[in-house]
Design an enzyme around this catalytic site. Structure first.
Site, short mmCIF file in Angstrom:
data_model
loop_
_atom_site.label_atom_id
_atom_site.label_comp_id
_atom_site.label_asym_id
_atom_site.label_seq_id
_atom_site.Cartn_x
_atom_site.Cartn_y
_atom_site.Cartn_z
N LYS A 169 -27.11 43.11 -117.78
CA LYS A 169 -27.16 42.60 -119.16
C LYS A 169 -28.08 41.38 -119.23
O LYS A 169 -27.94 40.45 -118.46
CB LYS A 169 -25.75 42.21 -119.61
CG LYS A 169 -24.77 43.38 -119.56
CD LYS A 169 -23.34 42.95 -119.81
CE LYS A 169 -22.78 42.12 -118.70
NZ LYS A 169 -21.34 41.81 -118.86
N THR A 201 -19.76 33.35 -128.05
CA THR A 201 -19.97 34.57 -127.28
C THR A 201 -18.89 34.74 -126.22
O THR A 201 -19.07 35.49 -125.26
CB THR A 201 -21.35 34.53 -126.59
OG1 THR A 201 -21.43 33.31 -125.84
CG2 THR A 201 -22.48 34.61 -127.59
N GLY A 203 -16.12 36.20 -124.23
CA GLY A 203 -15.53 37.54 -124.11
C GLY A 203 -16.49 38.69 -124.37
O GLY A 203 -16.07 39.85 -124.43
N THR A 204 -17.78 38.40 -124.52
CA THR A 204 -18.72 39.49 -124.81
C THR A 204 -18.78 40.51 -123.65
O THR A 204 -18.86 41.71 -123.89
CB THR A 204 -20.15 38.97 -125.08
OG1 THR A 204 -20.46 37.98 -124.10
CG2 THR A 204 -20.28 38.38 -126.47
N GLY A 205 -18.72 40.00 -122.42
CA GLY A 205 -18.79 40.89 -121.25
C GLY A 205 -17.57 41.81 -121.17
O GLY A 205 -17.70 43.02 -120.93
N CYS A 206 -16.39 41.22 -121.37
CA CYS A 206 -15.14 42.00 -121.34
C CYS A 206 -15.20 43.06 -122.44
O CYS A 206 -14.86 44.23 -122.22
CB CYS A 206 -13.93 41.10 -121.62
SG CYS A 206 -13.83 39.67 -120.54
#
Ligand code: PXL
Length: 262
Positions: A169, A201, A203-206
């Site tokens: 990402k 942003t 928690g965007t990865g989760c």
């Protein structure tokens, strides 16, 4: 099923995972690996869940309702990683997505160095797709990433470690657009998105890995699942509620039209 940590602030971890899976119309089961105490400004405690409780959650839950796919998030210790591998071997689920959570948005480490070694050596072989951000991809590949070409090279290096597909990402790169690089079946696909300027942003990865897992569990291809997951997270960032004094959450309930996801 999600194997991950709890985020008391509700924006990341298991809370983000359940909201995402539910918002996208699917059913979430969970195995909690750790409880974090945090708000949008940072984490002030990480309480590990005993490993026998982690394996019980995974195995007993799956014995009744077999997961169509598994998303793995925060695995903070070597013992937890080994326990999860053992449980995965018992329940035999094919679609496994790993978000290699290493550092929280505020900078707090969520995994130690020894665990990263075990993750690379033992867990990656079990995984269908890994979704590192730039710093995580640098740790996993040993490459310094400054460009999209570096991202492609890192994806190839991570692929060689035994994981089938890699989504690097690009949100941390200083580019005008955001480029996310997928390496799957030996092919590279680059997704590009508009950069949204915001501090919110958390928690965007989760959220992205849970969205991808949901689409993939419903039979979409990995490539399509990544494309739709990225679209969903972008909508969720754009419509974020701007809560808290630090890195605020995104809007997991973004009004997405399901027909857009065909
Ligand atoms: O976003 C990474 C992450 C994953 N899991 C838990 C977290 C965080 C970040 O704060 O708290 C439980």
């Amino acid at each position: 099923m999600v194997i991950a940590g709890s985020d008391s602030s509700g924006g990341a971890g298991i809370q983000a995972d359940i909201k995402t899976i539910t918002a996208l119309g699917s059913y979430a089961m969970t195995a909690i690996t750790a409880v974090t105490s945090q708000n949008t400004t940072g984490i002030n405690a990480i309480i590990p869940i005993p490993v026998n409780v982690i394996s019980k959650q995974i195995e007993f839950t799956s014995r009744d309702i077999k997961p169509d796919a598994i998303k793995i998030g925060m695995l903070h210790s070597e013992n937890v990683i080994k326990t999860v591998i053992k449980s995965l071997n018992k329940i035999n689920v094919k679609r496994i997505i790993l978000d290699p959570v290493m550092v929280a948005k505020g900078g707090q480490r969520l995994i130690d160095t020894k665990s990263i070694k075990t993750l690379k050596k033992k867990l990656l072989k079990k995984v269908t797709l890994i979704t590192p951000n730039i710093p995580e991809a640098e740790v996993l590949s040993g490459i310094n990433i400054k460009t999209v070409n570096d991202m492609i090279y890192a994806a190839k290096k991570i692929n060689i470690l035994g994981v089938k597909s890699v989504l690097v990402k690009g949100g941390h790169l200083e580019t005008n657009k955001i480029y996310d690089v997928l390496l799957s079946n030996g092919k590279i696909k680059i997704f590009n998105s508009k950069k949204i300027i915001t501090k919110n942003t958390h928690g965007t990865g989760c959220t992205l890995s849970s969205a991808i897992t949901t689409f993939y569990s419903c039979g979409k291809t990995l490539k399509k699942s990544c494309e739709l997951g990225i679209k969903y997270v972008n909508h969720a960032i754009m419509t974020g509620p701007n809560y808290g004094k630090g890195h605020g959450p995104i809007n997991h309930l973004t009004k997405i039209e399901i027909k857009k996801f065909k």
